[in-house]
Design an enzyme around this catalytic site. Structure first.
Site, PDB file in Angstrom:
ATOM      1  CE  LYS A   3       3.651   6.024  13.304  1.00  0.00           C
ATOM      2  NZ  LYS A   3       4.005   4.840  11.842  1.00  0.00           N
ATOM      3  CG  ASN A  38      -4.664   6.849  14.987  1.00  0.00           C
ATOM      4  OD1 ASN A  38      -6.008   6.815  13.982  1.00  0.00           O
ATOM      5  ND2 ASN A  38      -3.828   7.030  15.387  1.00  0.00           N
ATOM      6  N   GLY A  90       0.866  -1.076   0.079  1.00  0.00           N
ATOM      7  CA  GLY A  90       0.157  -0.222  -0.186  1.00  0.00           C
ATOM      8  C   GLY A  90       0.844   1.392  -0.094  1.00  0.00           C
ATOM      9  CE  LYS A 127      -5.933   1.068   6.918  1.00  0.00           C
ATOM     10  NZ  LYS A 127      -5.719   1.869   8.099  1.00  0.00           N
ATOM     11  CG  ASN A 157       0.638   2.386  12.261  1.00  0.00           C
ATOM     12  OD1 ASN A 157       1.376   3.725  12.273  1.00  0.00           O
ATOM     13  ND2 ASN A 157      -0.978   2.882  11.732  1.00  0.00           N
TER      14      ASN A 157
END
Lengths: 305, 304
Positions: A184, A192, A9, A77, A102
């Protein structure tokens, strides 16, 4: 050196196209988006925006076509990690696989499927413009380090970091990359879900005193969970939030979880706030605000599904 | 909507006047009467006006505005009908004090579990035909008066139960509402089975349960014994909802979710806000309710 990017992606494409600039690196990309794969194979993988390159990358949606690779870079993801890595694990029997995703918990999933794992955190971001073409929105550093339970040797981590750096993605090999990852993670876990639940942008979450206080509470819990694991954060997530909320930085940015919720997609909440709760439980630290946000975002996913 | 349910039912056995905010609302009621469908089915004739000066004398005034509009309604009634007993039925805490700030009058505290759907100015659908609970407020009315009003409501076809002291019931509902309304408003979920689900560690029921436990600690610190356990109220409401949903007709949308969907100001200040203020007064930490309060207020900000 042969490197395969798993999940090509926006972020995966940044790594693939940059690595393809290095003469002695052969880059493969595994992605389920067939239009993207076909465009990459026909015209190369193009980056615009903060980068301007075209990389020669061999792309495929068929995991069986992947040859044995020295390195893998997982950029799906988080909710797709298990399925994607299970499909390509055969290519890394002798290789080392890094996560640049993430949140926390991805390396644990990867380690169930391949022998050598690299922990990673990356800052650069982008978005897909059209099949085969990604705009790089933000430049920044990447940190890589051995994933302790099933580590790739630091030598190999350095090899990958140097290749990325030579390709134009500044990357640091660290003995302990947890400090970067948790900095992070804690930052994302505050921005978020609050944005997703309220509809506010990243900067507005900080600007409004009420939401800033929730954000600070969420980050304090995350920090306590990091402390309990002996993780030394490489910088302060609170300062990072304050800086990035500035009008000239990312004030108007809609965090990806807000975009996911608006589009009716599943979110990465289990790898952000959910991970803070899980790691907290394992180390005897309560994270009730993170737990509350996890439950609320799951509720939001359910109503939008 | 709640006001319409009281007005239409009471109009069958008493002279009822309705004070509206909008003149066209009053005109529609005068011309068409007030239609009730759903759990009951009739058309009520009643007097309606948007001018407080047009109100005839009354023995009982039911204040049925949203908590956010009560201040304005109390101001319009200031100096009028001083002998009438006023009954407040707003969600949350603090309605009685708002009314008393515009003139001393005998007051009845009430909470209602009825719900309905407004289908225009002259038509309301009666959805949940549950009880109104009422009790004297701070010695301004007697238990006998409250009994009389309860009998009046029952005679009109509604359900009502008098209490010598309403606060234990008021607080049960406060804790229930502070939890269910804010969770619904933030998740966009009606009050469905997920609110009582506690299987997986991140199931919504855990959060609902923890919010209710926080609320119960505040009630305990305030010296109140709750009339009903809010978690049991939640489980019961969800179960009733499922039975009705099986007949394809019911998924209760809590009022705060309805407000958020319509981008209206919510009652969160009177519900969760009131609970957090009480918690502060008694020195009880309520970090989860505090976060819910802040998130709902932030959600209101994002309308613009």
């Amino acid at each position: 050196m042969r490197v395969a990017v798993i999940g090509c992606g926006a972020v995966g494409s940044l790594f693939a196209a940059h690595l393809a600039q290095v003469d002695d690196v052969e880059v493969w990309a595994y992605d389920l988006d067939r239009a993207h794969v076909a465009a990459i194979n026909e015209r190369g993988l193009r980056l615009s925006g903060a980068a301007d390159v075209v990389g020669r990358v061999r792309a495929t949606s068929d995991a069986g076509e992947l040859p044995p690779c020295e390195f893998g870079i997982v950029a799906t993801k988080s909710m797709h990690t298990r399925r994607a890595v299970a499909a390509v694990a055969h290519a890394f029997a002798e290789g080392a696989v890094a996560s640049v995703q993430n949140g926390a918990g991805n390396e644990e999933l990867i380690a169930e499927l391949v022998p050598q794992v690299i922990r990673g955190t990356t800052f650069p971001a982008g978005h897909i413009v059209e099949p085969g073409h990604v705009c790089m929105d933000t430049r920044g550093d990447t940190q890589l380090g051995p994933f302790e339970p099933k580590p790739a040797p630091l030598e190999r981590v350095r090899e990958l970091a140097e290749a990325c750096t030579r390709g134009g993605m500044p990357t640091h090999a660290l003995e302990d990359a947890r400090g970067a990852q948790w900095r992070k993670l804690i930052f994302n876990a505050a921005s978020n879900p609050i944005a997703a639940l309220t509809g506010l942008t990243h900067g507005q979450v900080w600007e409004l005193e009420r939401t800033q206080r929730v954000a600070r509470g969420v980050m304090a819990e995350g920090r306590a969970v990091a402390d309990a694991q002996g993780i030394v954060l490489d910088s302060d997530p609170v300062e990072l939030f304050e800086w990035s909320a500035g009008r000239d930085v990312a004030y108007a940015h809609k965090p990806s979880m807000l975009q996911d919720v608006e589009a009716g997609r599943a979110t990465e909440i289990d790898f952000l706030n959910g991970a803070i709760v899980d790691f907290g439980e394992r180390h005897g630290v309560d994270a009730p605000l993170n737990g509350a946000l996890t439950a609320l975002v799951h509720g939001l996913e359910r109503s939008r599904a | 909507m709640i006001g319409s349910l009281y007005a239409a039912h009471l109009a069958r056995i008493a002279d009822v006047s309705v004070l509206t905010r909008r003149p066209e609302h009053a005109r529609a009621l005068e011309e068409q009467g007030l239609r009730v469908s759903g759990k009951a089915d009739f058309n009520a004739r009643l007097h309606a006006t948007a001018d407080p000066g047009d109100l005839p004398g009354a023995d009982l005034v039911i204040l049925a505005t949203k908590a956010t509009d009560l201040e304005d309604a109390a101001r319009r009634l200031a100096g009028r009908l001083p002998e009438a007993i006023a009954m407040t039925i707003q969600n949350g805490l603090g309605a009685e004090e708002i009314v008393r700030a515009h003139g001393a009058r005998p007051l009845i505290s009430a909470v209602t579990f009825m719900s309905g759907v407004r289908h225009g100015d002259a038509h309301v659908e009666y959805e949940l035909d549950t009880e109104t609970w009422l009790g004297p407020y701070a010695g301004t009315t007697t238990v006998e008066t409250v009994d009389e009003v309860a009998q009046l409501l029952v005679a009109a076809g509604l359900r009502a139960r008098p209490f010598p002291d309403l606060r234990p019931a008021q607080w049960s509902k406060l804790i229930f509402n502070a939890t269910v309304n804010t969770v619904a408003a933030l998740t966009d979920l009606p009050h469905v089975a997920a609110f009582a689900a506690e299987q997986a560690p991140t199931d919504l029921g855990h959060l609902v349960h923890e919010l209710m436990e926080e609320g119960k600690r505040v009630a305990a610190a305030a010296g109140l014994e709750l009339h009903e356990d809010p978690w049991e109220m939640n489980v019961l409401a969800v179960r009733r909802g499922e039975t009705e949903a099986a007949h394809g007709k019911y998924a209760h949308v809590p009022s705060m979710l309805d407000d958020v969907r319509s981008r209206r100001r919510t009652e969160v200040d009177f519900i969760t806000g009131a609970l957090v203020r009480e918690a502060d007064r008694h020195g009880v930490p309520v970090p989860l309710h505090t976060a819910m309060y802040r998130l709902v207020r932030a959600r209101e900000t994002a309308y613009r």
